[in-house]
Design an enzyme around this catalytic site. Structure first.
Site, PDB file in Angstrom:
ATOM      1  N   ASP A  13       4.336   9.197  13.598  1.00  0.00           N
ATOM      2  CA  ASP A  13       5.545   9.874  13.155  1.00  0.00           C
ATOM      3  C   ASP A  13       6.627   8.874  12.733  1.00  0.00           C
ATOM      4  OD1 ASP A  13       6.769  12.644  13.218  1.00  0.00           O
ATOM      5  OD2 ASP A  13       8.217  11.644  14.539  1.00  0.00           O
ATOM      6  N   GLU A  20       3.128   8.488   8.896  1.00  0.00           N
ATOM      7  CA  GLU A  20       4.057   9.377   8.194  1.00  0.00           C
ATOM      8  C   GLU A  20       5.143   8.460   7.643  1.00  0.00           C
ATOM      9  OE1 GLU A  20       7.220  13.032   8.648  1.00  0.00           O
ATOM     10  OE2 GLU A  20       7.175  11.405  10.080  1.00  0.00           O
TER      11      GLU A  20
HETATM   12  C1  NOJ Z   1       8.313  14.372  11.344  1.00  0.00           C
HETATM   13  C2  NOJ Z   1       7.600  15.538  11.933  1.00  0.00           C
HETATM   14  O1  NOJ Z   1       6.578  15.945  11.060  1.00  0.00           O
HETATM   15  C3  NOJ Z   1       8.641  16.604  12.180  1.00  0.00           C
HETATM   16  O2  NOJ Z   1       8.047  17.819  12.565  1.00  0.00           O
HETATM   17  C4  NOJ Z   1       9.606  16.106  13.217  1.00  0.00           C
HETATM   18  O3  NOJ Z   1      10.633  17.053  13.391  1.00  0.00           O
HETATM   19  C5  NOJ Z   1      10.207  14.764  12.817  1.00  0.00           C
HETATM   20  N1  NOJ Z   1       9.233  13.843  12.310  1.00  0.00           N
HETATM   21  C6  NOJ Z   1      10.883  14.102  13.986  1.00  0.00           C
HETATM   22  O4  NOJ Z   1       9.944  13.634  14.899  1.00  0.00           O
END
Ligand code: NOJ
Length: 528
Positions: A204, A270
Site C-alpha cells: 500500500d 501500489e
Molecule cells: C490505498 C488503498 O487502496 C485504500 O483503500 C486506502 O484507503 C489507502 N491506500 C490508505 O491506506
C-alpha cells in the site's frame, strides 16, 4: 523465455469482508474464502482458473479505513478468523496451485497500534521518532500538506504539544522510514507472513514511505492533477510528501527480505507517482517486480483512450520489463458501471475482459467482475466508508438465496447486497453463455496460448472506434480486435483463424484479409 509465475498469473483481488461468510455473522471471513477456492481454481475447466489471490488487509484494525489502519501486523482481525484459519487458507490454496499475496500497509498504522500509543505518550518515549512529529503552535500546522482524504495532513496532539503527520485519516499516523528501527520492524512483519507461506505482498502507498527531509510546502496546483483519490488531493502537486528519491532504498530493503525466501515471492506496489512516467523507476531489478497501473480506471469508453494508454505503457515498459492492468478495485466504481450504457453494458464488460486478458502484462481481476456484479448505490446516510467507496465493496453474489448466498446465517451482511436475483454465480455456473463462462473460457484461452501470455505487443492502425493489437512470440502471432462502437467496423488482418469471439453468432474458422467486426465485438485471432 520462461516467465516467472507472477508474469504469467491471472490475479484475483478479494475484499475479505465481502467474499463469503462462513460463520453467519454477516461478515466475510477466511474460512469462507477457503470454502470457495474450488470456484476460483479446482484444476478443471469448470472453475474460473485464476492463479493467485490478492487479499485486501486481514490484520486487526479499528476499521476506520476498513483494514488499511492496522493495529497489529501479526494477527488476523477476529471478524475474519485467526492465524489457524489463515494457515488453512494457505494450505488449501497451495494444494490447488493458487498463490496468495497479502496487503502490506507500511506507510501508516492505526492510531490504536501499540507503537503509536507509545509514541504519542511522551516526547521522550523511545518510539517517539517512529512517527513523524513536529513542533508548532496549535493553530498552525507545520506545513501546507493535505490529507488524501481531506483537510490538513497534520493533527495537533495537545497531550505532548506537537503535530503528527497523517497522509490519510487522522487515525492513520505515518511511520517514519528515516528511522532504521522502523525499517527493521517492518522487515520483521514482512518475514512473519512469508514464514507462514504467503507468496508475497501488494504494498500500500509505497511511493509515500519517505517524505522530504525539510518538509517543504507542496506547490499549489492551478490545473488539477488527474488521478488523485479525492478532490482535495488534486489541489496540490505532491512534490514533497511522496515519490521521494530516497524511497527506492527502502524498497530495495523490502526486496532483500523477500529474496531471503528464494526469489519466488512477489512484491506488487501500489504506486501513484507524481508523473506516470516514473512508475518504471519502481521496477528496477532490485526493487518491485510489479506495480499497479491505474490508467484504465480513468479511461473513457473510447478505443482511442485505451489505445493511447496501452501505447504509453508499452513505451514505459519495454521488452523485458512487465506491466500490469486493472479495470476495477476496492477504491473505484466497478468498470461495468463506469461503462454502463443500457443494453450495451454487458457487451462492453465482455470486451473489457478480453482486452484485460490479452494485453501484455499481468491482469488483476476484482472479485465479482467475472459475473458482472455492478456497483451498488449506497445512500450517503448508510456509508460505512467515510469517503463513500462502499458501492464496489458489496457482498459477493453467490446465488439467488437470501443475501445472495453470501452468509450462512440470518444476520444481514455488513454492507447491502447488489442485485443478486439477477446476477449470481449459481445461475451462471452451468450456463455456457454467461459472463462467468466467458471469463473462464478467456482465461483458459490465455493459458493455452503462450503468445497471449508472453508475446510482444504491437499496436495496429485500425478503423475508427477500433483497437487492434498483435501479440508476437517466435513464429506465432495473435491478433486482438476490439470494436468499441455500437456499429459494425471493418478491419484488415493477415490471414487468420478465429480463436475466440464475444459475439456468439461468430463462427470460428479461417478468414481472408478482411473481417467485419460486429458491434462491440472482441475477437481473438491467430495468424495462419
Ligand atoms: C490505498 C488503498 O487502496 C485504500 O483503500 C486506502 O484507503 C489507502 N491506500 C490508505 O491506506
Amino acid at each position: 523465455m520462461s516467465l516467472s509465475w507472477w508474469r504469467r498469473a491471472v490475479f484475483y483481488q478479494i475484499y475479505p469482508r465481502s467474499f463469503a461468510d462462513s460463520n453467519g455473522d454477516g461478515i466475510g471471513d477466511l474460512d469462507g474464502i477457503t470454502a470457495h477456492l474450488d470456484y476460483l481454481n479446482d484444476g478443471t475447466d469448470r472453475s474460473l482458473g485464476i492463479d493467485a489471490i490478492w487479499l485486501s488487509p486481514i490484520n486487526p484494525s479499528p476499521l476506520k479505513d476498513w483494514g488499511y489502519d492496522v493495529s497489529d501486523y501479526r494477527g488476523v482481525h477476529p471478524d475474519l478468523g485467526d492465524l489457524a484459519a489463515f494457515d488453512r487458507l494457505i494450505k488449501q490454496a497451495h494444494r490447488r496451485g493458487i498463490r496468495i499475496i497479502l496487503d502490506l500497509v507500511p506507510n501508516h498504522t492505526s492510531d490504536q497500534h501499540q507503537w503509536f500509543r507509545e509514541s504519542r505518550s511522551s516526547r521522550s518515549n523511545p518510539k517517539r521518532d517512529w512517527y513523524i512529529w513536529k513542533p508548532g503552535a496549535p493553530d498552525k500546522p507545520p506545513n501546507n500538506w493535505v490529507s488524501i482524504f481531506g483537510g490538513p495532513a497534520w493533527k495537533y496532539d495537545p497531550a505532548t504539544g506537537e503535530w503528527y503527520l497523517h497522509l490519510f485519516f487522522e487515525s492513520q499516523p505515518d511511520l517514519n522510514y528515516r528511522n532504521p528501527e522502523v525499517i527493521a520492524a517492518m522487515h520483521d512483519v514482512i518475514r512473519f507472513w512469508l514464514d507462514r507461506g504467503a507468496d508475497g505482498y501488494r504494498i500500500d502507498v509505497i511511493h509515500g514511505l519517505i517524505k522530504d527531509a525539510q518538509f517543504r510546502d507542496n506547490p499549489t496546483l492551478t490545473t488539477p492533477n488527474p488521478g488523485a483519490m479525492t478532490d482535495v488531493a488534486l489541489s496540490q502537486e505532491h512534490r514533497y510528501d511522496s515519490d521521494q528519491p530516497e524511497v527506492h532504498e527502502v524498497i530495495r530493503g523490502f526486496r532483500r527480505v523477500a529474496e531471503e525466501y528464494g526469489g519466488d515471492r512477489v512484491m506488487v506496489g501500489e504506486v501513484w507517482p507524481r508523473d506516470n512516467r516514473s512508475l518504471a523507476d519502481y521496477l528496477r531489478a532490485d526493487e518491485l517486480q510489479l506495480a499497479f497501473n491505474f490508467r484504465f480506471l480513468f479511461c473513457r469508453w473510447r478505443a482511442a483512450s485505451f489505445r493511447t494508454q496501452v501505447a504509453a505503457v508499452e513505451e514505459l515498459f519495454p521488452r523485458g520489463s512487465w506491466p500490469t492492468y486493472t479495470l476495477s478495485n476496492h477504491d473505484f466504481a466497478r468498470h461495468i458501471t463506469r461503462y454502463a450504457e443500457g443494453r450495451m453494458t454487458e457487451a462492453r464488460a465482455r470486451l473489457s475482459a478480453v482486452m484485460l486478458l490479452t494485453l501484455r502484462g499481468t491482469p488483476f481481476l476484482y472479485y465479482g467482475e467475472e459475473i458482472g456484479m455492478t456497483n451498488v448505490e449506497i445512500p450517503k446516510t448508510q456509508w460505512r466508508d467515510p469517503v463513500g467507496r462502499d458501492g464496489c465493496r458489496t457482498p459477493m453474489q453467490w446465488s439467488g438465496a437470501a443475501f445472495g448466498g453470501f452468509t450462512s446465517g440470518a444476520t444481514a451482511p455488513w454492507l447491502d447486497c447488489g442485485d443478486f436475483a439477477r446476477v449470481n454465480v449459481a445461475t451462471q455456473r452451468d450456463d455456457a453463455a454467461s459472463m462467468v463462462s466467458f471469463y473462464r473460457r478467456m482465461i483458459r484461452l490465455r493459458r493455452e496460448n503462450p503468445v497471449l501470455e508472453e508475446g510482444d505487443l504491437k499496436i495496429e492502425e485500425s478503423a475508427e472506434d477500433t483497437f487492434v493489437f498483435h501479440r508476437v512470440l517466435g513464429g506465432s502471432r495473435a491478433i486482438v480486435a476490439l470494436n468499441f462502437s455500437a456499429e459494425p467496423r471493418t478491419i484488415t488482418v493477415p490471414r487468420t483463424k478465429i480463436l475466440f469471439s464475444s459475439d456468439p453468432a461468430r463462427s470460428l474458422g479461417d478468414f481472408a484479409d478482411t473481417v467485419v467486426l460486429s458491434p462491440l465485438e472482441a475477437l481473438v485471432m491467430l495468424a495462419v
